[in-house]
Design a protein around this motif. Sequence first.
Motif, PDB file in Angstrom:
ATOM      1  N   PRO A 129      10.989  -0.863  36.447  1.00 46.33           N
ATOM      2  CA  PRO A 129      11.052  -0.822  37.908  1.00 46.33           C
ATOM      3  C   PRO A 129      10.580   0.527  38.448  1.00 46.33           C
ATOM      4  O   PRO A 129      10.788   1.570  37.832  1.00 46.33           O
ATOM      5  N   ASP A 130       9.937   0.477  39.599  1.00 48.55           N
ATOM      6  CA  ASP A 130       9.490   1.685  40.296  1.00 48.55           C
ATOM      7  C   ASP A 130      10.632   2.135  41.203  1.00 48.55           C
ATOM      8  O   ASP A 130      10.843   1.573  42.285  1.00 48.55           O
ATOM      9  N   THR A 131      11.384   3.152  40.766  1.00 48.70           N
ATOM     10  CA  THR A 131      12.586   3.549  41.469  1.00 48.70           C
ATOM     11  C   THR A 131      12.520   5.002  41.927  1.00 48.70           C
ATOM     12  O   THR A 131      11.762   5.799  41.375  1.00 48.70           O
ATOM     13  N   PRO A 132      13.316   5.379  42.924  1.00 47.00           N
ATOM     14  CA  PRO A 132      13.286   6.749  43.443  1.00 47.00           C
ATOM     15  C   PRO A 132      13.976   7.732  42.505  1.00 47.00           C
ATOM     16  O   PRO A 132      14.742   7.340  41.612  1.00 47.00           O
ATOM     17  N   ALA A 133      13.731   9.012  42.733  1.00 44.31           N
ATOM     18  CA  ALA A 133      14.366  10.056  41.923  1.00 44.31           C
ATOM     19  C   ALA A 133      15.832  10.230  42.292  1.00 44.31           C
ATOM     20  O   ALA A 133      16.626  10.721  41.486  1.00 44.31           O
ATOM     21  N   GLU A 134      16.191   9.811  43.506  1.00 44.10           N
ATOM     22  CA  GLU A 134      17.580   9.967  43.960  1.00 44.10           C
ATOM     23  C   GLU A 134      17.928   8.864  44.948  1.00 44.10           C
ATOM     24  O   GLU A 134      17.079   8.435  45.743  1.00 44.10           O
ATOM     25  N   TYR A 135      19.166   8.394  44.878  1.00 42.58           N
ATOM     26  CA  TYR A 135      19.674   7.385  45.806  1.00 42.58           C
ATOM     27  C   TYR A 135      20.747   8.001  46.702  1.00 42.58           C
ATOM     28  O   TYR A 135      21.508   8.860  46.268  1.00 42.58           O
ATOM     29  N   ARG A 136      20.795   7.518  47.942  1.00 47.69           N
ATOM     30  CA  ARG A 136      21.876   7.889  48.847  1.00 47.69           C
ATOM     31  C   ARG A 136      22.798   6.685  49.018  1.00 47.69           C
ATOM     32  O   ARG A 136      22.351   5.616  49.455  1.00 47.69           O
ATOM     33  N   VAL A 137      24.048   6.850  48.671  1.00 46.51           N
ATOM     34  CA  VAL A 137      25.039   5.794  48.844  1.00 46.51           C
ATOM     35  C   VAL A 137      25.699   6.009  50.200  1.00 46.51           C
ATOM     36  O   VAL A 137      26.180   7.109  50.502  1.00 46.51           O
ATOM     37  N   VAL A 138      25.705   4.970  51.040  1.00 46.06           N
ATOM     38  CA  VAL A 138      26.212   5.122  52.399  1.00 46.06           C
ATOM     39  C   VAL A 138      27.346   4.152  52.684  1.00 46.06           C
ATOM     40  O   VAL A 138      27.485   3.108  52.044  1.00 46.06           O
ATOM     41  N   ARG A 139      28.137   4.549  53.667  1.00 45.45           N
ATOM     42  CA  ARG A 139      29.163   3.680  54.231  1.00 45.45           C
ATOM     43  C   ARG A 139      28.762   3.416  55.676  1.00 45.45           C
ATOM     44  O   ARG A 139      28.526   4.353  56.447  1.00 45.45           O
ATOM     45  N   GLY A 140      28.647   2.167  56.056  1.00 39.04           N
ATOM     46  CA  GLY A 140      28.160   1.825  57.387  1.00 39.04           C
ATOM     47  C   GLY A 140      29.274   1.625  58.393  1.00 39.04           C
ATOM     48  O   GLY A 140      30.318   1.051  58.083  1.00 39.04           O
ATOM     49  N   GLY A 157      29.922  -6.490  73.728  1.00 38.39           N
ATOM     50  CA  GLY A 157      30.356  -6.916  72.401  1.00 38.39           C
ATOM     51  C   GLY A 157      29.250  -7.027  71.381  1.00 38.39           C
ATOM     52  O   GLY A 157      29.522  -7.287  70.205  1.00 38.39           O
ATOM     53  N   GLU A 158      27.985  -6.837  71.794  1.00 37.58           N
ATOM     54  CA  GLU A 158      26.889  -6.923  70.846  1.00 37.58           C
ATOM     55  C   GLU A 158      26.698  -5.598  70.109  1.00 37.58           C
ATOM     56  O   GLU A 158      27.033  -4.522  70.614  1.00 37.58           O
ATOM     57  N   GLU A 159      26.128  -5.712  68.895  1.00 34.16           N
ATOM     58  CA  GLU A 159      25.868  -4.518  68.095  1.00 34.16           C
ATOM     59  C   GLU A 159      24.824  -3.646  68.784  1.00 34.16           C
ATOM     60  O   GLU A 159      23.825  -4.144  69.298  1.00 34.16           O
ATOM     61  N   ALA A 160      25.075  -2.336  68.764  1.00 31.77           N
ATOM     62  CA  ALA A 160      24.132  -1.390  69.343  1.00 31.77           C
ATOM     63  C   ALA A 160      23.485  -0.524  68.270  1.00 31.77           C
ATOM     64  O   ALA A 160      22.269  -0.367  68.236  1.00 31.77           O
ATOM     65  N   VAL A 161      24.305   0.030  67.395  1.00 28.94           N
ATOM     66  CA  VAL A 161      23.840   0.940  66.349  1.00 28.94           C
ATOM     67  C   VAL A 161      24.736   0.764  65.131  1.00 28.94           C
ATOM     68  O   VAL A 161      25.928   0.459  65.267  1.00 28.94           O
ATOM     69  N   ILE A 162      24.166   0.934  63.941  1.00 22.54           N
ATOM     70  CA  ILE A 162      24.974   1.077  62.722  1.00 22.54           C
ATOM     71  C   ILE A 162      24.695   2.464  62.171  1.00 22.54           C
ATOM     72  O   ILE A 162      23.556   2.819  61.860  1.00 22.54           O
ATOM     73  N   PHE A 163      25.760   3.252  62.082  1.00 20.74           N
ATOM     74  CA  PHE A 163      25.667   4.624  61.576  1.00 20.74           C
ATOM     75  C   PHE A 163      26.002   4.644  60.094  1.00 20.74           C
ATOM     76  O   PHE A 163      26.916   3.946  59.638  1.00 20.74           O
ATOM     77  N   GLY A 164      25.275   5.447  59.312  1.00 21.89           N
ATOM     78  CA  GLY A 164      25.513   5.547  57.875  1.00 21.89           C
ATOM     79  C   GLY A 164      26.011   6.926  57.467  1.00 21.89           C
ATOM     80  O   GLY A 164      25.326   7.925  57.696  1.00 21.89           O
ATOM     81  N   GLU A 165      27.204   6.957  56.909  1.00 20.27           N
ATOM     82  CA  GLU A 165      27.747   8.190  56.334  1.00 20.27           C
ATOM     83  C   GLU A 165      27.343   8.256  54.861  1.00 20.27           C
ATOM     84  O   GLU A 165      27.616   7.317  54.101  1.00 20.27           O
ATOM     85  N   VAL A 166      26.667   9.312  54.454  1.00 23.24           N
ATOM     86  CA  VAL A 166      26.274   9.473  53.054  1.00 23.24           C
ATOM     87  C   VAL A 166      27.490   9.942  52.270  1.00 23.24           C
ATOM     88  O   VAL A 166      27.995  11.051  52.474  1.00 23.24           O
ATOM     89  N   ILE A 167      27.980   9.081  51.380  1.00 27.36           N
ATOM     90  CA  ILE A 167      29.216   9.399  50.646  1.00 27.36           C
ATOM     91  C   ILE A 167      28.950   9.842  49.211  1.00 27.36           C
ATOM     92  O   ILE A 167      29.849  10.366  48.546  1.00 27.36           O
ATOM     93  N   GLU A 168      27.722   9.641  48.744  1.00 20.66           N
ATOM     94  CA  GLU A 168      27.417   9.994  47.356  1.00 20.66           C
ATOM     95  C   GLU A 168      25.906  10.011  47.175  1.00 20.66           C
ATOM     96  O   GLU A 168      25.171   9.317  47.885  1.00 20.66           O
ATOM     97  N   LYS A 169      25.451  10.834  46.250  1.00 20.00           N
ATOM     98  CA  LYS A 169      24.050  10.818  45.838  1.00 20.00           C
ATOM     99  C   LYS A 169      23.989  10.564  44.336  1.00 20.00           C
ATOM    100  O   LYS A 169      24.785  11.106  43.584  1.00 20.00           O
ATOM    101  N   ILE A 170      23.058   9.680  43.951  1.00 27.36           N
ATOM    102  CA  ILE A 170      22.953   9.270  42.548  1.00 27.36           C
ATOM    103  C   ILE A 170      21.575   9.636  42.036  1.00 27.36           C
ATOM    104  O   ILE A 170      20.560   9.306  42.672  1.00 27.36           O
ATOM    105  N   LYS A 171      21.522  10.297  40.910  1.00 29.48           N
ATOM    106  CA  LYS A 171      20.270  10.553  40.221  1.00 29.48           C
ATOM    107  C   LYS A 171      20.280   9.757  38.916  1.00 29.48           C
ATOM    108  O   LYS A 171      21.091  10.024  38.040  1.00 29.48           O
ATOM    109  N   PRO A 172      19.413   8.759  38.805  1.00 28.69           N
ATOM    110  CA  PRO A 172      19.451   7.878  37.616  1.00 28.69           C
ATOM    111  C   PRO A 172      19.036   8.634  36.349  1.00 28.69           C
ATOM    112  O   PRO A 172      18.390   9.652  36.403  1.00 28.69           O
TER     113      PRO A 172
END
Length: 300
Positions: A213-224, A285-300
């Motif tokens: 697989p063609d994968t990135p050097a680092e991943y950002r794990v987020v909580r939405g 009541g409709e969705e306006a924005v989803i914010f992502g908090e970066v909780i972890e970074k992964i380097k495979p």
Amino acid sequence: VDVAKGPAGHPMGFPVVIVNGALPGKRLCVAAGIHGDEYEGMEAVRRTLQAADPKTLRGALIGLPCVNIPAFEAAARCSGIDHLNLNRIFPGDKNSSLSMKWAAKFVSDVIPNIDALVDLHTGGGFGEIVPLVIVQAGFEKLATGIGLAAGNDVIWKGGKWGGTARISTLEAGKPAITIETGGGGGCNESTIALHVKVIRNVMRYLNLVDGAPDTPAEYRVVRGTFAYSTAGGFFRKVKRAGEPVKQGDVMGAVVDHYGDELEVFKAPQDGIVLWVRTRSTTFPGEEAVIFGEVIEKIKP
């Protein structure tokens, strides 16, 4: 796959295309069109199926180019018949409304015959989303490997909303992920290409085809975190999906027709914009924005 008969007695269901490989291997299902206005995934499934070579393929590639035909015919996120969101009602009920029957048929006829699922989505007709993969919380051991192999560098660890095909597949003990990217209406070539790349990556990961697989050097794990409008009005997009934001940055706002601000959506802390509304017409009541908090970074 026939689900039910229509008012005139015609069969109603969804198309399935299977490419059987000459060699034994896994059975990968790639599905699109669970939301009827998310077109790029549908085209990505078709192009991947057309490019697959049975002579070199191991296992089987099972393509569902458009699962939710009633929603596609309505050019809408939800069914034009019973107006249900198919992506919230799995495992469905074969004795209930049409969308419930649809979900139940997927669970009874598709899931038992596959080894893994990639469910393709976009922001559809009213939103734009950063390229990401949803790894379902509680199923990390089953889904993380295939999620990282997909190759999107944003991993949304969560998906607390229920009723998805992803969850039903995971509950059956099979790896499943949801891919999100793009949106805002239309059928964009760049988004199609990203979906095709993900499918190819997963095919390599499951050894359906040769290569890594063609994968990135680092991943950002987020909580939405979802932000919903409390006032109807005209939504102004300030930040694009994928943009980094600092605490207090304005991501979007709702104004009235005189231009007065009714509501402002600010980043609760440093992070990234995961999804932002692109349809300006906004109801309370409709969705306006989803914010992502970066909780972890992964380097495979």
